[in-house]
Write a protein that holds these residues in place. Structure first.
Motif, short mmCIF file in Angstrom:
data_model
loop_
_atom_site.label_atom_id
_atom_site.label_comp_id
_atom_site.label_asym_id
_atom_site.label_seq_id
_atom_site.Cartn_x
_atom_site.Cartn_y
_atom_site.Cartn_z
N GLU A 118 5.10 22.05 -5.85
CA GLU A 118 4.39 22.54 -7.05
C GLU A 118 5.35 22.62 -8.24
O GLU A 118 4.99 22.20 -9.34
N TYR A 178 0.06 21.04 -6.24
CA TYR A 178 0.13 21.30 -4.81
C TYR A 178 -0.34 22.70 -4.43
O TYR A 178 -0.47 23.00 -3.24
N GLU A 179 -0.58 23.53 -5.39
CA GLU A 179 -0.97 24.92 -5.13
C GLU A 179 -2.22 24.99 -4.25
O GLU A 179 -2.32 25.87 -3.39
N GLN A 180 -3.13 24.08 -4.42
CA GLN A 180 -4.38 24.10 -3.66
C GLN A 180 -4.19 23.92 -2.16
O GLN A 180 -5.06 24.22 -1.36
N PHE A 181 -3.01 23.44 -1.74
CA PHE A 181 -2.75 23.20 -0.33
C PHE A 181 -1.98 24.35 0.34
O PHE A 181 -1.72 24.30 1.53
N GLN A 216 -4.13 21.81 6.73
CA GLN A 216 -3.70 21.68 5.33
C GLN A 216 -2.92 20.39 5.12
O GLN A 216 -3.06 19.72 4.10
N SER A 258 -5.57 13.58 0.36
CA SER A 258 -5.61 13.62 -1.11
C SER A 258 -4.85 12.46 -1.74
O SER A 258 -5.10 12.09 -2.89
N ARG A 266 -3.22 30.79 2.11
CA ARG A 266 -3.36 32.12 1.53
C ARG A 266 -3.16 33.21 2.58
O ARG A 266 -3.49 32.99 3.75
N ASP A 293 -5.37 17.61 4.88
CA ASP A 293 -6.01 17.61 3.56
C ASP A 293 -5.06 17.05 2.51
O ASP A 293 -5.48 16.29 1.63
#
Length: 91
Positions: free
Chosen positions: A75, A81-84, A27, A34, A87, A30
């Motif tokens: 975020e 930043y939520e996408q990183f 993460q 980005s 989960r 990624d």
């Protein structure tokens, strides 16, 4: 950022499992790719930056919780930043 070096550092620094260190390092890579950290803060995301920010999280947090805590802060302050975040069930 070298994800292998980051994985090793995360295992050592936070006593993380191989799987947790791998997922967080992926993460982080990624996020670095980005360019968002560079855009928002005008510096490159490095392993040292990741570790420094994760150290600020509550001491009782696991590595993944520390990562999500930091990403939650980003975020709130800047958005995007939520996408990183990692989960539940990913580790």
């Amino acid at each position: 950022m070298d994800p292998t070096t980051l994985e090793s550092t995360l295992r050592t620094e936070f006593g993380a499992t191989d799987r947790a260190a791998h997922v967080v390092a992926r993460q982080a890579r990624d996020l670095a790719d980005s360019g968002q950290i560079t855009s928002d803060f005008d510096y490159e995301l490095t392993a040292a930056v990741v570790v420094s920010n994760l150290r600020d999280a509550p001491a009782e947090y696991s590595l993944v919780e520390r990562w999500n805590w930091w990403l939650g802060s980003l975020e709130l302050s800047h958005g995007g930043y939520e996408q990183f975040r990692i989960r539940p069930g990913a580790v």
